[in-house]
Design an enzyme around this catalytic site. Structure first.
Site, mmCIF file in Angstrom:
data_model
loop_
_atom_site.group_PDB
_atom_site.id
_atom_site.type_symbol
_atom_site.label_atom_id
_atom_site.label_comp_id
_atom_site.label_asym_id
_atom_site.label_seq_id
_atom_site.Cartn_x
_atom_site.Cartn_y
_atom_site.Cartn_z
ATOM 1 N N ARG A 1 28.522 43.235 44.067
ATOM 2 C CA ARG A 1 27.286 43.032 43.655
ATOM 3 C C ARG A 1 26.668 42.314 42.624
ATOM 4 O O ARG A 1 27.920 41.969 41.961
ATOM 5 C CB ARG A 1 26.457 44.551 43.092
ATOM 6 C CG ARG A 1 27.474 45.344 42.429
ATOM 7 C CD ARG A 1 26.614 46.693 41.761
ATOM 8 N NE ARG A 1 26.763 46.591 40.483
ATOM 9 C CZ ARG A 1 25.800 46.287 39.598
ATOM 10 N NH1 ARG A 1 24.674 46.142 40.147
ATOM 11 N NH2 ARG A 1 25.949 46.221 38.358
ATOM 12 N N ARG B 1 17.930 40.848 37.646
ATOM 13 C CA ARG B 1 17.071 41.635 37.132
ATOM 14 C C ARG B 1 15.745 41.113 37.098
ATOM 15 O O ARG B 1 15.522 39.881 36.745
ATOM 16 C CB ARG B 1 17.560 41.457 35.389
ATOM 17 C CG ARG B 1 17.411 42.621 34.615
ATOM 18 C CD ARG B 1 17.994 42.412 33.432
ATOM 19 N NE ARG B 1 19.175 43.056 33.144
ATOM 20 C CZ ARG B 1 20.143 42.747 31.949
ATOM 21 N NH1 ARG B 1 19.642 41.757 31.179
ATOM 22 N NH2 ARG B 1 21.232 43.324 32.004
ATOM 23 N N ARG C 1 45.590 36.887 36.653
ATOM 24 C CA ARG C 1 45.037 35.664 36.162
ATOM 25 C C ARG C 1 45.139 35.130 34.953
ATOM 26 O O ARG C 1 45.225 36.210 34.054
ATOM 27 C CB ARG C 1 43.488 35.550 36.755
ATOM 28 C CG ARG C 1 43.199 35.143 38.227
ATOM 29 C CD ARG C 1 41.761 35.169 38.356
ATOM 30 N NE ARG C 1 40.911 34.409 37.197
ATOM 31 C CZ ARG C 1 39.861 34.807 36.618
ATOM 32 N NH1 ARG C 1 39.435 36.170 37.044
ATOM 33 N NH2 ARG C 1 39.202 34.251 35.566
ATOM 34 N N ARG D 1 33.792 27.821 30.546
ATOM 35 C CA ARG D 1 32.814 28.183 29.320
ATOM 36 C C ARG D 1 33.160 27.478 28.295
ATOM 37 O O ARG D 1 34.413 26.980 27.890
ATOM 38 C CB ARG D 1 33.243 29.724 29.012
ATOM 39 C CG ARG D 1 33.018 30.692 30.243
ATOM 40 C CD ARG D 1 32.690 32.020 29.554
ATOM 41 N NE ARG D 1 33.727 32.874 28.921
ATOM 42 C CZ ARG D 1 33.601 33.996 28.610
ATOM 43 N NH1 ARG D 1 32.611 34.685 28.697
ATOM 44 N NH2 ARG D 1 34.677 34.524 27.819
ATOM 45 N N GLU E 1 37.364 27.215 27.643
ATOM 46 C CA GLU E 1 38.187 28.174 28.573
ATOM 47 C C GLU E 1 38.288 27.447 29.878
ATOM 48 O O GLU E 1 37.414 27.249 30.688
ATOM 49 C CB GLU E 1 37.226 29.298 28.540
ATOM 50 C CG GLU E 1 38.205 30.508 28.920
ATOM 51 C CD GLU E 1 37.369 31.788 28.579
ATOM 52 O OE1 GLU E 1 36.901 32.170 27.449
ATOM 53 O OE2 GLU E 1 36.820 32.445 29.666
ATOM 54 N N TYR F 1 41.820 46.347 34.406
ATOM 55 C CA TYR F 1 40.974 45.805 33.589
ATOM 56 C C TYR F 1 40.197 46.828 32.794
ATOM 57 O O TYR F 1 39.485 47.547 33.320
ATOM 58 C CB TYR F 1 39.817 44.651 34.465
ATOM 59 C CG TYR F 1 39.055 44.108 33.299
ATOM 60 C CD1 TYR F 1 39.509 42.876 32.440
ATOM 61 C CD2 TYR F 1 38.006 44.795 32.692
ATOM 62 C CE1 TYR F 1 39.017 42.364 31.571
ATOM 63 C CE2 TYR F 1 37.344 44.061 31.616
ATOM 64 C CZ TYR F 1 37.690 43.089 31.018
ATOM 65 O OH TYR F 1 37.208 42.457 29.907
ATOM 66 N N ASP G 1 37.412 47.169 29.541
ATOM 67 C CA ASP G 1 36.784 46.772 28.220
ATOM 68 C C ASP G 1 37.430 47.466 27.077
ATOM 69 O O ASP G 1 38.039 48.474 27.340
ATOM 70 C CB ASP G 1 35.314 46.816 28.539
ATOM 71 C CG ASP G 1 34.697 45.812 29.033
ATOM 72 O OD1 ASP G 1 35.101 44.417 29.032
ATOM 73 O OD2 ASP G 1 33.739 46.016 29.708
HETATM 74 P P1 FDA Z 1 46.442 44.047 24.438
HETATM 75 O O1 FDA Z 1 47.099 43.165 25.164
HETATM 76 O O2 FDA Z 1 45.336 43.783 23.222
HETATM 77 O O3 FDA Z 1 47.482 44.520 23.498
HETATM 78 C C1 FDA Z 1 49.067 44.886 24.062
HETATM 79 C C2 FDA Z 1 50.108 44.345 22.746
HETATM 80 O O4 FDA Z 1 51.404 44.696 23.195
HETATM 81 C C3 FDA Z 1 50.250 43.025 22.524
HETATM 82 O O5 FDA Z 1 49.761 42.671 20.964
HETATM 83 C C4 FDA Z 1 51.355 42.324 23.038
HETATM 84 O O6 FDA Z 1 51.830 41.361 22.240
HETATM 85 C C5 FDA Z 1 51.971 43.614 22.619
HETATM 86 N N1 FDA Z 1 53.366 43.638 23.621
HETATM 87 C C6 FDA Z 1 53.359 43.472 25.005
HETATM 88 N N2 FDA Z 1 54.521 43.494 25.511
HETATM 89 C C7 FDA Z 1 55.461 43.699 24.325
HETATM 90 C C8 FDA Z 1 56.704 43.941 24.004
HETATM 91 N N3 FDA Z 1 57.652 43.857 25.137
HETATM 92 N N4 FDA Z 1 57.276 44.078 22.845
HETATM 93 C C9 FDA Z 1 56.424 43.977 21.705
HETATM 94 N N5 FDA Z 1 54.947 44.034 21.817
HETATM 95 C C10 FDA Z 1 54.622 43.772 23.336
HETATM 96 N N6 FDA Z 1 36.543 43.620 26.212
HETATM 97 C C11 FDA Z 1 35.340 44.044 25.911
HETATM 98 O O7 FDA Z 1 34.800 45.041 25.818
HETATM 99 N N7 FDA Z 1 34.250 43.064 25.639
HETATM 100 C C12 FDA Z 1 34.892 41.456 25.977
HETATM 101 O O8 FDA Z 1 33.793 40.800 25.798
HETATM 102 C C13 FDA Z 1 36.130 41.208 26.366
HETATM 103 N N8 FDA Z 1 36.435 39.866 26.469
HETATM 104 C C14 FDA Z 1 37.969 39.566 26.943
HETATM 105 C C15 FDA Z 1 38.104 38.363 27.031
HETATM 106 C C16 FDA Z 1 39.040 38.182 27.621
HETATM 107 C C17 FDA Z 1 39.587 36.626 28.050
HETATM 108 C C18 FDA Z 1 40.281 39.388 27.851
HETATM 109 C C19 FDA Z 1 41.532 39.137 28.555
HETATM 110 C C20 FDA Z 1 39.880 40.557 27.715
HETATM 111 C C21 FDA Z 1 38.701 40.732 27.204
HETATM 112 N N9 FDA Z 1 38.217 42.164 26.825
HETATM 113 C C22 FDA Z 1 36.805 42.242 26.602
HETATM 114 C C23 FDA Z 1 39.142 43.282 27.109
HETATM 115 C C24 FDA Z 1 39.923 43.718 25.844
HETATM 116 O O9 FDA Z 1 40.538 42.349 25.328
HETATM 117 C C25 FDA Z 1 40.957 44.830 26.191
HETATM 118 O O10 FDA Z 1 40.233 46.073 26.500
HETATM 119 C C26 FDA Z 1 41.775 45.139 25.182
HETATM 120 O O11 FDA Z 1 42.055 44.087 24.260
HETATM 121 C C27 FDA Z 1 42.991 45.906 25.686
HETATM 122 O O12 FDA Z 1 43.852 46.420 24.632
HETATM 123 P P2 FDA Z 1 45.196 46.809 25.031
HETATM 124 O O13 FDA Z 1 45.861 47.408 23.627
HETATM 125 O O14 FDA Z 1 45.374 47.583 26.161
HETATM 126 O O15 FDA Z 1 45.944 45.393 25.109
#
Ligand code: FDA
Length: 368
Positions: A172, A176, A249, A280, A300, A348, A350
């Site tokens: 969708r 608005r 991606r 962006r 970006e 995915y 947030d």
């Molecule tokens: P996250 O990836 O943050 O943390 C995982 C950690 O594990 C990392 O620090 C990594 O280094 C570590 N790690 C991985 N493997 C490892 C290993 N083998 N040994 C040691 N450490 C390891 N959300 C929102 O609400 N509003 C927004 O505007 C956005 N915008 C946005 C933009 C972009 C480009 C992305 C990709 C994502 C967003 N998000 C977002 C989503 C948001 O980034 C997300 O919800 C959280 O950061 C996820 O937190 P996690 O702890 O799951 O993963």
């Protein structure tokens, strides 16, 4: 008896929220992170006094008062409201598609006029069973919005023509019929005053953390340190990619400091024409209403996922979901390992969702 109750792999939001709750429950934790900083993808780098969102623009939004109060108990949030604009070959349109956008496109003033305009464009197309993304989008919003604001932007994002992309990608398109440029419908949104690092610092206060430490560099050793593991890295990597690699991606960020107080007048500008290779430009100071004399902007670029690129967005198509299910089956059989967050759950999330998920997990285990 092992040294710690919990080894937490990853200091992103999932790991940090879980660690905070475990500490409150009296458990000892060690966090390791392979990056040279804590916070995962919400980490901000201070450049010229501006908090730069190093891994892409992060705007906190939620409808859940409990989660809003939870994050505000660590850091106060400002009143930032996400109102991105689109730049199509120098023409500026408000997003999400709303009465301001329709007025600029067609000069219409009332919602009824805008609705008629869109309805007539859709009718002329005679698309009944959209077979690809192009037909799907056209049948939802008509020709003008598709051509100026969706087509080339989506093609840059996916590196393929809309005609060659499956229809299901766009289920969708929010349209608005009010003059409301607020991107999110949620009750609460904002940016932590002083940046996201304050949130992470608050969550991780008093918790031992080792940076520059990859779990896979010596997993037997790290496993020997704690009774339980919370793993927030890639689930396929945890299982040595035995069924194959999950696809993501990726993005490339190009950041520069400009000797300019205000470059684009908005935090987020989407470039919807193919004439610019980036999707962006983020001007970070506007997230916090900055008044510094310089500015920092990030272009970006969307990247085709490859095994070397940073995994940002899971590609939840049938093939990858099926692969994930196989890994999930193995994960469900583990006794002392919790898989959480966007990489371990291949989902995915947030920020408010990942916090909600970590809070639920810790409530189930610690009862708080
Ligand atoms: P996250 O990836 O943050 O943390 C995982 C950690 O594990 C990392 O620090 C990594 O280094 C570590 N790690 C991985 N493997 C490892 C290993 N083998 N040994 C040691 N450490 C390891 N959300 C929102 O609400 N509003 C927004 O505007 C956005 N915008 C946005 C933009 C972009 C480009 C992305 C990709 C994502 C967003 N998000 C977002 C989503 C948001 O980034 C997300 O919800 C959280 O950061 C996820 O937190 P996690 O702890 O799951 O993963």
């Amino acid at each position: 008896m092992k040294k710690y109750d919990y080894l937490i792999v990853g200091s992103g939001l999932f790991g940090a929220v879980f660690a905070h709750k475990a500490k409150l429950a009296g458990k000892s934790c060690l966090i390791i992170d392979k990056r040279n900083h804590k916070g995962g993808n919400i980490y901000c780098e201070n450049v010229e006094g501006i908090n730069v969102h190093k891994y892409g623009a992060h705007i906190f939004h939620t409808n859940d008062k409990f989660i809003w109060d939870f994050v505000n108990s660590f850091v106060e949030f400002n009143r930032y409201t996400n109102s991105p604009v689109a730049n199509y070959n120098g023409e500026i349109y408000n997003l999400p598609f709303n009465m301001n956008t329709f007025n600029k496109l067609w000069g219409v003033i009332t919602p009824k006029e805008a609705q008629e305009h869109i309805k007539n464009q859709i009718k002329e197309l005679n698309i009944y069973n959209p077979s690809n993304l192009e037909e799907q989008a056209l049948s939802l919003v008509g020709t003008d919005i598709f051509n100026k604001l969706i087509k080339e932007y989506t093609e840059k994002q996916w590196g393929r023509e809309c005609k060659d992309l499956p229809a299901f990608i766009i289920k969708r398109l929010p349209v608005r019929f009010t003059y409301d440029n607020n991107y999110f419908n949620d009750k609460y949104q904002g940016i932590p005053i002083g940046g996201y690092n304050k949130l992470i610092d608050g969550l991780l206060e008093g918790i031992e953390i080792q940076l520059d430490t990859d779990y896979f560099s010596n997993r037997e050793y790290f496993d020997s340190l704690a009774e339980n593991t919370v793993f927030t890295g890639k689930i396929d990597e945890y299982y040595d990619f035995q069924y194959g690699k999950l696809s993501y991606r990726s993005l490339r960020f190009e950041t520069e400091v400009l000797d300019n107080e205000n470059y684009q007048g908005n935090a987020v500008v989407n470039y919807t024409s193919k004439n610019e290779p980036y999707t962006r430009i983020i001007e970070h100071k506007h997230f916090e209403f900055g008044t510094q004399s310089k500015t920092v902007v990030t272009k970006e670029y969307s990247l085709e996922a490859s095994s070397n690129s940073e995994p940002y967005y899971p590609i939840n198509d049938d093939e990858n979901n099926e692969l994930y299910r196989k890994y999930k089956k193995l994960a469900d059989e583990e006794k002392n390992v919790i898989f959480g967050g966007r990489l371990a759950e291949y989902k995915y999330y947030d920020m408010h969702q990942v916090i909600g998920s970590a809070l639920k997990k810790s409530r189930d285990i610690f009862g708080l």
